[in-house]
Design a protein around this motif. Structure first.
Motif, mmCIF file in Angstrom:
data_model
loop_
_atom_site.group_PDB
_atom_site.id
_atom_site.type_symbol
_atom_site.label_atom_id
_atom_site.label_comp_id
_atom_site.label_asym_id
_atom_site.label_seq_id
_atom_site.Cartn_x
_atom_site.Cartn_y
_atom_site.Cartn_z
ATOM 1 N N LEU A 3 -41.403 -2.175 -66.368
ATOM 2 C CA LEU A 3 -42.260 -2.079 -65.337
ATOM 3 C C LEU A 3 -43.008 -0.505 -65.732
ATOM 4 O O LEU A 3 -42.375 0.331 -66.307
ATOM 5 N N GLY A 4 -44.061 -0.346 -65.025
ATOM 6 C CA GLY A 4 -44.863 0.772 -65.222
ATOM 7 C C GLY A 4 -44.533 1.746 -64.368
ATOM 8 O O GLY A 4 -43.592 1.466 -63.344
ATOM 9 N N PRO A 5 -45.209 3.009 -64.137
ATOM 10 C CA PRO A 5 -44.853 3.942 -63.227
ATOM 11 C C PRO A 5 -45.150 3.348 -61.861
ATOM 12 O O PRO A 5 -46.009 2.681 -61.546
ATOM 13 N N THR A 6 -44.156 3.692 -60.736
ATOM 14 C CA THR A 6 -44.048 3.032 -59.635
ATOM 15 C C THR A 6 -44.163 4.225 -58.518
ATOM 16 O O THR A 6 -43.574 5.354 -58.568
ATOM 17 N N SER A 7 -45.125 4.308 -57.563
ATOM 18 C CA SER A 7 -45.236 5.204 -56.660
ATOM 19 C C SER A 7 -44.183 5.174 -55.508
ATOM 20 O O SER A 7 -43.414 4.255 -55.576
ATOM 21 N N GLY A 8 -43.883 6.161 -54.736
ATOM 22 C CA GLY A 8 -43.082 6.063 -53.698
ATOM 23 C C GLY A 8 -41.561 6.186 -54.022
ATOM 24 O O GLY A 8 -40.567 5.829 -53.343
ATOM 25 N N LEU A 9 -41.041 6.492 -55.389
ATOM 26 C CA LEU A 9 -39.847 6.556 -55.875
ATOM 27 C C LEU A 9 -39.057 7.946 -56.079
ATOM 28 O O LEU A 9 -38.180 8.136 -56.582
ATOM 29 N N ALA A 10 -39.904 8.939 -55.730
ATOM 30 C CA ALA A 10 -39.645 10.256 -55.843
ATOM 31 C C ALA A 10 -38.111 10.694 -55.346
ATOM 32 O O ALA A 10 -37.484 11.537 -55.739
ATOM 33 N N ALA A 59 -26.947 0.236 -53.688
ATOM 34 C CA ALA A 59 -28.306 0.377 -53.109
ATOM 35 C C ALA A 59 -28.314 0.512 -51.592
ATOM 36 O O ALA A 59 -29.257 0.875 -50.964
ATOM 37 N N ARG A 60 -27.420 -0.558 -50.933
ATOM 38 C CA ARG A 60 -27.202 -0.846 -49.648
ATOM 39 C C ARG A 60 -26.955 0.538 -48.863
ATOM 40 O O ARG A 60 -27.276 0.745 -47.664
ATOM 41 N N ALA A 61 -26.509 1.549 -49.494
ATOM 42 C CA ALA A 61 -25.958 2.837 -48.891
ATOM 43 C C ALA A 61 -26.536 4.062 -49.413
ATOM 44 O O ALA A 61 -26.411 5.075 -48.679
ATOM 45 N N ALA A 62 -27.344 3.920 -50.410
ATOM 46 C CA ALA A 62 -27.767 5.188 -51.017
ATOM 47 C C ALA A 62 -29.290 4.716 -51.556
ATOM 48 O O ALA A 62 -29.444 3.499 -51.756
ATOM 49 N N PRO A 63 -30.085 5.593 -51.646
ATOM 50 C CA PRO A 63 -31.507 5.176 -52.439
ATOM 51 C C PRO A 63 -31.326 4.987 -53.805
ATOM 52 O O PRO A 63 -31.848 6.014 -54.678
ATOM 53 N N ILE A 64 -30.966 3.729 -54.201
ATOM 54 C CA ILE A 64 -30.696 3.548 -55.603
ATOM 55 C C ILE A 64 -31.799 2.367 -56.102
ATOM 56 O O ILE A 64 -31.936 1.326 -55.263
ATOM 57 N N ALA A 118 -39.764 7.931 -65.959
ATOM 58 C CA ALA A 118 -41.051 7.835 -66.065
ATOM 59 C C ALA A 118 -41.618 6.996 -64.908
ATOM 60 O O ALA A 118 -42.681 7.047 -64.601
ATOM 61 N N HIS A 119 -40.763 6.097 -64.324
ATOM 62 C CA HIS A 119 -41.192 5.140 -63.375
ATOM 63 C C HIS A 119 -41.430 6.102 -61.934
ATOM 64 O O HIS A 119 -41.792 5.459 -61.185
ATOM 65 N N GLY A 120 -41.036 7.245 -62.069
ATOM 66 C CA GLY A 120 -41.130 8.306 -60.794
ATOM 67 C C GLY A 120 -39.832 8.655 -60.166
ATOM 68 O O GLY A 120 -39.945 9.120 -58.876
ATOM 69 N N HIS A 121 -38.685 7.985 -60.565
ATOM 70 C CA HIS A 121 -37.357 8.344 -59.637
ATOM 71 C C HIS A 121 -37.008 9.751 -60.109
ATOM 72 O O HIS A 121 -37.465 10.392 -61.060
ATOM 73 N N ALA A 122 -36.404 10.573 -59.007
ATOM 74 C CA ALA A 122 -35.823 11.728 -59.135
ATOM 75 C C ALA A 122 -34.872 12.112 -60.015
ATOM 76 O O ALA A 122 -34.503 12.878 -60.400
ATOM 77 N N ALA A 123 -34.021 10.853 -60.159
ATOM 78 C CA ALA A 123 -32.803 11.003 -61.139
ATOM 79 C C ALA A 123 -32.710 9.583 -61.660
ATOM 80 O O ALA A 123 -33.181 8.571 -61.337
#
Length: 247
Positions: A3-10, A59-64, A118-123
């Motif tokens: 996938l390319g860079p995705t918004s809203g994933l910071a 991912a049901r319990a944390a933003p993963i 690069a997809h925009g994730h914080a970690a």
């Protein structure tokens, strides 16, 4: 495809299992024997299904966000059928530029981390494909630690001296440099690299990976950690087949 860079994933943490297409004679070869090459490939596919399913459970319990960091390029159609639905892809074939001291599997791990960030994730975390029963809570803990303020790394060591997870907020290439991969010094060397660059390293409780006959026997006997339904189903089939063979 990746996938390319995705918004809203910071504010999210990506967790990517290092995934190779299950192939007879090329997958989990250290399990042969006691398994045949076909059986080892079947178990490898089950490991991928359960590990990605485990990430999605976390991912049901944390933003993963769940990823499969796959290789080689072009193997997408061979990998995707073995992933839990909802898993994204990121290429990790070691083909991107890296410092000279980052060699072999380290190039693949670094590429996976760089690709997820690069997809925009914080970690981003790289996760072993040999830990089908890893407790889900450790994935949740990894994400929460990494998403807290401040730079740090998260390491989960294996009993054999390797590690099952390494999580980062920045792609610190030094953590993958001058490492003797597939040895019992990997986790220790990674700790040393973190000290060299002054990076705070938070360690999780250890777990075991399944990469030889002894750990396969442990997996078959254990009923702790993640339920790993696909793996348990394959192990049951293998046990039945073994019992059906005349002594």
């Amino acid at each position: 495809m990746a996938l390319g860079p995705t918004s809203g994933l910071a504010a999210t943490c990506a967790i990517g299992v290092m995934a190779k297409a299950p192939r007879s004679g090329r997958s989990k070869t250290r399990l042969c024997p006691p398994l045949t090459p076909d059986q080892a490939a079947l178990l490898s596919a089950a490991f991928l299904r359960d590990t990605t399913g485990n990430i999605l459970e976390a991912a049901r319990a944390a933003p993963i966000t769940a990823y499969a960091a796959y290789a080689p390029r072009g193997a997408e159609t061979l990998v995707v059928p073995h992933l839990a639905v909802g898993t994204d892809l990121v290429l990790a074939d070691g083909s991107t530029p890296a410092p000279a001291a980052v060699e072999g599997f380290g190039r693949c791990l670094l590429q996976a981390v760089e690709g997820m960030l690069a997809h925009g994730h914080a970690a981003a975390c790289v996760l072993s494909s040999d830990i089908p029963t890893l407790p889900t809570r450790l994935l949740i803990q990894s994400a929460r630690l990494l998403l807290a303020p401040g730079d740090r790394a998260v390491l989960g060591a294996c009993d054999d001296g390797g590690y099952y997870i390494l999580g980062l907020k920045r792609a610190h290439a030094r953590l993958f440099a001058d490492i003797a991969w597939s040895t019992d010094t990997v986790a220790a060397a990674t700790r040393a690299r973190a000290r060299e660059i002054g990076l705070d390293l938070v360690e999780l409780e250890p777990w075991y990976d399944v990469d030889d006959a002894a750990s396969l026997a442990r997996l078959s006997a254990d009923r702790v950690g993640y339920a790993a339904p696909a793996t348990r189903a394959v192990l049951a089939r293998l046990a039945q087949a073994s019992e059906a063979v005349p002594a």
